[in-house]
Scaffold this motif. Structure first.
Motif, mmCIF file in Angstrom:
data_model
loop_
_atom_site.group_PDB
_atom_site.id
_atom_site.type_symbol
_atom_site.label_atom_id
_atom_site.label_comp_id
_atom_site.label_asym_id
_atom_site.label_seq_id
_atom_site.Cartn_x
_atom_site.Cartn_y
_atom_site.Cartn_z
ATOM 1 N N ALA A 24 202.973 -33.633 -45.215
ATOM 2 C CA ALA A 24 201.871 -34.223 -44.669
ATOM 3 C C ALA A 24 200.458 -33.639 -45.075
ATOM 4 C CB ALA A 24 201.799 -34.147 -43.032
ATOM 5 N N LEU A 25 200.317 -32.436 -45.195
ATOM 6 C CA LEU A 25 199.299 -31.770 -45.872
ATOM 7 C C LEU A 25 199.217 -32.237 -47.290
ATOM 8 C CD1 LEU A 25 199.638 -27.979 -44.621
ATOM 9 C CD2 LEU A 25 198.019 -29.714 -44.010
ATOM 10 N N LEU A 26 200.324 -32.393 -48.012
ATOM 11 C CA LEU A 26 200.129 -32.700 -49.484
ATOM 12 C C LEU A 26 199.697 -34.341 -49.533
ATOM 13 C CD1 LEU A 26 200.873 -31.698 -52.312
ATOM 14 C CD2 LEU A 26 203.219 -32.647 -51.998
ATOM 15 N N ALA A 27 200.243 -35.058 -48.520
ATOM 16 C CA ALA A 27 199.638 -36.564 -48.717
ATOM 17 C C ALA A 27 198.189 -36.531 -48.233
ATOM 18 C CB ALA A 27 200.382 -37.307 -47.465
ATOM 19 N N ILE A 28 197.612 -35.813 -47.300
ATOM 20 C CA ILE A 28 196.376 -35.953 -46.913
ATOM 21 C C ILE A 28 195.266 -35.376 -48.016
ATOM 22 C CG2 ILE A 28 194.807 -34.940 -45.137
ATOM 23 C CD1 ILE A 28 196.790 -35.076 -43.006
ATOM 24 N N SER A 29 195.771 -34.263 -48.383
ATOM 25 C CA SER A 29 195.029 -33.787 -49.623
ATOM 26 C C SER A 29 194.774 -34.400 -50.887
ATOM 27 C CB SER A 29 195.476 -32.283 -49.827
ATOM 28 O OG SER A 29 196.716 -32.275 -50.219
ATOM 29 N N GLY A 30 196.129 -35.156 -51.047
ATOM 30 C CA GLY A 30 196.093 -36.118 -52.235
ATOM 31 C C GLY A 30 195.263 -37.325 -51.888
ATOM 32 N N SER A 31 195.039 -37.845 -50.915
ATOM 33 C CA SER A 31 194.281 -38.749 -50.404
ATOM 34 C C SER A 31 192.721 -38.386 -50.667
ATOM 35 C CB SER A 31 194.437 -39.601 -49.292
ATOM 36 O OG SER A 31 194.209 -38.640 -48.151
ATOM 37 N N VAL A 32 192.419 -37.323 -50.159
ATOM 38 C CA VAL A 32 191.181 -36.716 -50.378
ATOM 39 C C VAL A 32 190.791 -36.634 -51.614
ATOM 40 C CG1 VAL A 32 189.494 -34.811 -49.876
ATOM 41 C CG2 VAL A 32 191.037 -35.490 -48.244
ATOM 42 N N ILE A 33 191.586 -35.996 -52.493
ATOM 43 C CA ILE A 33 191.207 -35.746 -54.024
ATOM 44 C C ILE A 33 191.119 -36.918 -54.732
ATOM 45 C CG2 ILE A 33 192.387 -34.866 -56.180
ATOM 46 C CD1 ILE A 33 193.634 -32.722 -54.471
ATOM 47 N N ALA A 34 191.833 -38.166 -54.244
ATOM 48 C CA ALA A 34 191.681 -39.496 -55.135
ATOM 49 C C ALA A 34 190.924 -40.542 -54.271
ATOM 50 C CB ALA A 34 193.348 -39.715 -54.992
ATOM 51 N N ALA A 35 190.052 -39.755 -53.369
ATOM 52 C CA ALA A 35 189.050 -40.826 -52.922
ATOM 53 C C ALA A 35 188.146 -41.446 -53.626
ATOM 54 C CB ALA A 35 188.353 -40.022 -51.749
ATOM 55 N N PRO A 36 187.884 -42.773 -53.720
ATOM 56 C CA PRO A 36 186.823 -43.507 -54.333
ATOM 57 C C PRO A 36 185.505 -43.116 -54.318
ATOM 58 C CG PRO A 36 187.741 -44.654 -52.867
ATOM 59 C CD PRO A 36 188.714 -43.901 -52.748
ATOM 60 N N VAL A 37 185.092 -42.562 -53.046
ATOM 61 C CA VAL A 37 183.870 -42.208 -53.087
ATOM 62 C C VAL A 37 183.312 -40.849 -53.595
ATOM 63 C CG1 VAL A 37 183.406 -43.471 -50.877
ATOM 64 C CG2 VAL A 37 184.435 -41.134 -50.610
ATOM 65 N N VAL A 38 182.130 -40.350 -53.781
ATOM 66 C CA VAL A 38 182.035 -39.068 -54.184
ATOM 67 C C VAL A 38 181.993 -37.894 -53.196
ATOM 68 C CG1 VAL A 38 180.121 -37.675 -55.764
ATOM 69 C CG2 VAL A 38 180.726 -40.042 -56.098
ATOM 70 N N LEU A 39 182.913 -37.001 -53.026
ATOM 71 C CA LEU A 39 182.691 -35.927 -52.099
ATOM 72 C C LEU A 39 182.144 -34.491 -52.635
ATOM 73 C CD1 LEU A 39 186.139 -36.814 -50.756
ATOM 74 C CD2 LEU A 39 184.140 -37.320 -49.789
ATOM 75 N N PRO A 40 181.836 -33.880 -51.907
ATOM 76 C CA PRO A 40 181.149 -32.453 -52.311
ATOM 77 C C PRO A 40 182.219 -31.807 -52.940
ATOM 78 C CG PRO A 40 180.740 -32.947 -50.004
ATOM 79 C CD PRO A 40 181.469 -34.064 -50.542
ATOM 80 N N VAL A 41 182.096 -31.088 -54.112
ATOM 81 C CA VAL A 41 183.001 -30.082 -54.594
ATOM 82 C C VAL A 41 183.892 -29.182 -53.881
ATOM 83 C CG1 VAL A 41 183.115 -28.377 -56.575
ATOM 84 C CG2 VAL A 41 181.519 -30.293 -56.518
ATOM 85 N N ALA A 42 183.003 -28.640 -52.924
ATOM 86 C CA ALA A 42 183.742 -27.693 -51.921
ATOM 87 C C ALA A 42 184.916 -28.473 -51.135
ATOM 88 C CB ALA A 42 182.901 -27.084 -50.788
ATOM 89 N N VAL A 43 184.785 -29.584 -50.661
ATOM 90 C CA VAL A 43 185.665 -30.424 -49.969
ATOM 91 C C VAL A 43 186.986 -30.699 -50.933
ATOM 92 C CG1 VAL A 43 186.317 -32.574 -48.908
ATOM 93 C CG2 VAL A 43 183.963 -31.417 -48.431
ATOM 94 N N VAL A 44 186.725 -30.896 -52.168
ATOM 95 C CA VAL A 44 187.703 -31.361 -53.296
ATOM 96 C C VAL A 44 188.638 -30.052 -53.538
ATOM 97 C CG1 VAL A 44 188.121 -32.305 -55.466
ATOM 98 C CG2 VAL A 44 186.661 -33.521 -54.101
ATOM 99 N N SER A 45 187.918 -28.847 -53.525
ATOM 100 C CA SER A 45 188.478 -27.725 -53.760
ATOM 101 C C SER A 45 189.312 -27.444 -52.842
ATOM 102 C CB SER A 45 187.566 -26.607 -54.193
ATOM 103 O OG SER A 45 186.601 -26.812 -55.297
ATOM 104 N N ILE A 46 188.955 -27.382 -51.562
ATOM 105 C CA ILE A 46 189.704 -27.024 -50.361
ATOM 106 C C ILE A 46 190.869 -28.089 -50.687
ATOM 107 C CG2 ILE A 46 189.717 -27.091 -47.981
ATOM 108 C CD1 ILE A 46 187.007 -26.111 -47.968
ATOM 109 N N ALA A 47 190.753 -29.419 -50.775
ATOM 110 C CA ALA A 47 191.909 -30.162 -50.700
ATOM 111 C C ALA A 47 192.918 -29.757 -51.844
ATOM 112 C CB ALA A 47 191.428 -31.760 -50.992
#
Length: 86
Positions: A24-47
């Motif tokens: 579940a953690l892997l799936a959630i973080s994968g969707s955050v990393i592949a999100a089509p919107v621009v997210l802050p670098v910190a959020v993508v790093s944590i994901a």
């Protein structure tokens, strides 16, 4: 016991739950990393870190074996090694 045999052996209930949490953690973080919107670098790093942690948790949980299956595998190996030395 070989790695393939360990992966196919029964897994204890606690580690089955832990494996599901890791996936579940892997799936959630994968969707955050592949999100089509621009997210802050910190959020993508944590994901990214969460994805690695989820993968490790799932892999370790998958190769954990119930004690009964491990003892059975050891009993099958020990007589073979003793007969090879005779």
């Amino acid at each position: 016991m070989k790695l393939v045999e360990r992966a196919k052996s029964p897994t204890p209930k606690f580690f089955r739950i832990l494996r599901a949490i890791g996936l579940a953690l892997l799936a959630i973080s994968g969707s955050v990393i592949a999100a089509p919107v621009v997210l802050p670098v910190a959020v993508v790093s944590i994901a990214g870190y969460i994805a690695v942690a989820g993968g490790v948790i799932s892999a370790v949980s998958q190769v954990t074996v119930e004690e009964a299956a491990l003892l059975k595998a050891e009993q099958e190996i020990i007589p073979k090694s003793r007969s090879d030395g005779d």
